[in-house]
Scaffold this motif. Structure first.
Motif, mmCIF file in Angstrom:
data_model
loop_
_atom_site.group_PDB
_atom_site.id
_atom_site.type_symbol
_atom_site.label_atom_id
_atom_site.label_comp_id
_atom_site.label_asym_id
_atom_site.label_seq_id
_atom_site.Cartn_x
_atom_site.Cartn_y
_atom_site.Cartn_z
ATOM 1 N N GLN A 35 0.811 -1.219 0.000
ATOM 2 C CA GLN A 35 0.000 0.000 0.000
ATOM 3 C C GLN A 35 0.841 1.263 0.000
ATOM 4 N N HIS A 36 1.943 1.242 0.752
ATOM 5 C CA HIS A 36 2.743 2.455 0.885
ATOM 6 C C HIS A 36 4.063 2.395 0.131
ATOM 7 N N GLY A 37 4.275 1.307 -0.617
ATOM 8 C CA GLY A 37 5.490 1.220 -1.413
ATOM 9 C C GLY A 37 6.737 1.333 -0.569
ATOM 10 N N ALA A 38 7.636 2.200 -0.987
ATOM 11 C CA ALA A 38 8.901 2.353 -0.284
ATOM 12 C C ALA A 38 8.801 3.282 0.921
ATOM 13 N N ALA A 39 7.677 3.979 1.073
ATOM 14 C CA ALA A 39 7.552 5.002 2.119
ATOM 15 C C ALA A 39 7.711 4.436 3.523
ATOM 16 N N ARG A 40 7.160 3.226 3.749
ATOM 17 C CA ARG A 40 7.193 2.642 5.084
ATOM 18 C C ARG A 40 8.363 1.680 5.280
ATOM 19 N N LYS A 41 9.176 1.515 4.247
ATOM 20 C CA LYS A 41 10.285 0.578 4.339
ATOM 21 C C LYS A 41 11.515 1.236 4.959
ATOM 22 N N ARG A 42 12.294 0.435 5.688
ATOM 23 C CA ARG A 42 13.548 0.955 6.231
ATOM 24 C C ARG A 42 14.505 1.249 5.089
ATOM 25 N N LYS A 43 15.220 2.357 5.198
ATOM 26 C CA LYS A 43 16.158 2.728 4.135
ATOM 27 C C LYS A 43 17.297 1.730 4.032
ATOM 28 N N GLN A 44 17.773 1.245 5.167
ATOM 29 C CA GLN A 44 18.891 0.321 5.189
ATOM 30 C C GLN A 44 18.442 -1.023 5.784
ATOM 31 N N LEU A 45 18.556 -2.080 4.980
ATOM 32 C CA LEU A 45 18.170 -3.396 5.470
ATOM 33 C C LEU A 45 19.200 -3.925 6.461
ATOM 34 N N GLY A 46 18.725 -4.673 7.434
ATOM 35 C CA GLY A 46 19.634 -5.310 8.374
ATOM 36 C C GLY A 46 20.338 -6.485 7.728
ATOM 37 N N GLU A 47 21.296 -7.047 8.437
ATOM 38 C CA GLU A 47 22.095 -8.149 7.897
ATOM 39 C C GLU A 47 21.224 -9.365 7.556
ATOM 40 N N TYR A 48 20.359 -9.743 8.491
ATOM 41 C CA TYR A 48 19.503 -10.909 8.261
ATOM 42 C C TYR A 48 18.550 -10.661 7.088
ATOM 43 N N ALA A 49 17.985 -9.459 7.012
ATOM 44 C CA ALA A 49 17.047 -9.133 5.930
ATOM 45 C C ALA A 49 17.728 -9.220 4.568
ATOM 46 N N MET A 50 18.977 -8.781 4.494
ATOM 47 C CA MET A 50 19.718 -8.846 3.230
ATOM 48 C C MET A 50 19.982 -10.299 2.834
ATOM 49 N N GLN A 51 20.334 -11.119 3.817
ATOM 50 C CA GLN A 51 20.597 -12.532 3.537
ATOM 51 C C GLN A 51 19.328 -13.244 3.082
ATOM 52 N N LEU A 52 18.219 -12.966 3.783
ATOM 53 C CA LEU A 52 16.947 -13.586 3.436
ATOM 54 C C LEU A 52 16.485 -13.163 2.048
ATOM 55 N N LYS A 53 16.658 -11.887 1.739
ATOM 56 C CA LYS A 53 16.253 -11.364 0.433
ATOM 57 C C LYS A 53 17.040 -12.026 -0.686
ATOM 58 N N GLU A 54 18.320 -12.273 -0.443
ATOM 59 C CA GLU A 54 19.163 -12.896 -1.463
ATOM 60 C C GLU A 54 18.729 -14.347 -1.695
ATOM 61 N N LYS A 55 18.358 -15.034 -0.610
ATOM 62 C CA LYS A 55 17.883 -16.412 -0.750
ATOM 63 C C LYS A 55 16.570 -16.442 -1.533
ATOM 64 N N GLN A 56 15.665 -15.512 -1.203
ATOM 65 C CA GLN A 56 14.385 -15.446 -1.907
ATOM 66 C C GLN A 56 14.594 -15.154 -3.393
ATOM 67 N N LYS A 57 15.551 -14.282 -3.684
ATOM 68 C CA LYS A 57 15.831 -13.946 -5.083
ATOM 69 C C LYS A 57 16.282 -15.189 -5.848
ATOM 70 N N ALA A 58 17.179 -15.973 -5.231
ATOM 71 C CA ALA A 58 17.677 -17.189 -5.880
ATOM 72 C C ALA A 58 16.547 -18.190 -6.093
ATOM 73 N N LYS A 59 15.677 -18.319 -5.096
ATOM 74 C CA LYS A 59 14.558 -19.262 -5.195
ATOM 75 C C LYS A 59 13.605 -18.879 -6.326
ATOM 76 N N TYR A 60 13.257 -17.600 -6.406
ATOM 77 C CA TYR A 60 12.340 -17.150 -7.452
ATOM 78 C C TYR A 60 12.994 -17.238 -8.831
ATOM 79 N N THR A 61 14.283 -16.911 -8.902
ATOM 80 C CA THR A 61 14.985 -16.934 -10.182
ATOM 81 C C THR A 61 14.965 -18.325 -10.798
ATOM 82 N N TYR A 62 15.264 -19.333 -9.985
ATOM 83 C CA TYR A 62 15.345 -20.705 -10.498
ATOM 84 C C TYR A 62 14.048 -21.488 -10.327
#
Length: 201
Positions: A35-62
């Motif tokens: 609903q709010h796009g990037a407005a409500r998102k943290r500007k800087q992702l934490g370490e765990y969030a970055m790792q999780l996002k990378e795993k999700q990217k790999a899963k969706y890609t393949y």
């Protein structure tokens, strides 16, 4: 045979890159879904969030779901060498991914369907398991019935020259999985080391 069947553009907007398509709806002002796009998102992702996002990217890609992805990671960790690179090699060696890389199908989902419907042979035998792990020297062809069907042959565009670990014979309409690819040869924008760190917690 579960897989993601939702909107492709939504997934592309999450990661800010066209991982499931051509990205024609991704503009420089594209916001993440919600609903709010990037407005409500943290500007800087934490370490765990970055790792999780990378795993999700790999899963969706393949096109791999969680349990299968984890099994692939366990196999990558078991093998000799760098775990992250082994993971990418195993994902690239999947039959559906190789059918896509060879240009037999226009996308990974299309390649998955082609394999599931028994239209692809490996070393002369019909294989209908998209996650089937290819080994160096394996030969991939269309099943005899599909090979004489223009609906399948008309969409074959041939292998991209940069995929040096694959060979495509245009006249015989067959591809060969020559070797596992080196990481620098795989064009996917995935930071596999973050996935290794996530699973190592």
């Amino acid at each position: 045979m579960a897989r993601y069947t939702g909107p492709k553009t939504k997934i592309s907007r999450i990661f800010g890159e066209p991982i499931l398509g051509n990205g024609k709806y991704l503009g420089k002002n594209s916001n993440p879904p919600g609903q709010h796009g990037a407005a409500r998102k943290r500007k800087q992702l934490g370490e765990y969030a970055m790792q999780l996002k990378e795993k999700q990217k790999a899963k969706y890609t393949y096109g791999v779901l969680e349990r299968q992805f984890y099994k692939t990671f366990v196999e990558a960790a078991r093998r000799k060498g760098v775990t992250g690179e082994n993971l990418i090699k195993l994902l690239e060696a999947r039959l559906d991914n190789t059918v896509f890389r060879l240009g037999i199908a226009p996308s990974r989902p299309a390649a998955r369907q082609l394999v599931s419907h028994k239209h692809v042979c490996v070393n002369g035998e019909v294989v209908n398991i998209p996650s089937f792990q290819l080994k160096p020297g394996d030969v991939i062809t269309l099943a005899p019935k599909a090979a004489h069907n223009t609906a399948f042959t008309s969409v074959i565009r041939g292998k991209n020259a940069k995929f040096s670990w694959l060979d495509w014979n245009e006249s015989e309409q067959k591809g060969t999985f020559i070797a596992y690819p080196e990481r620098e040869s795989v064009p996917e924008n995935i930071r596999e080391q973050l996935i290794v760190e996530l699973y190592s917690k």
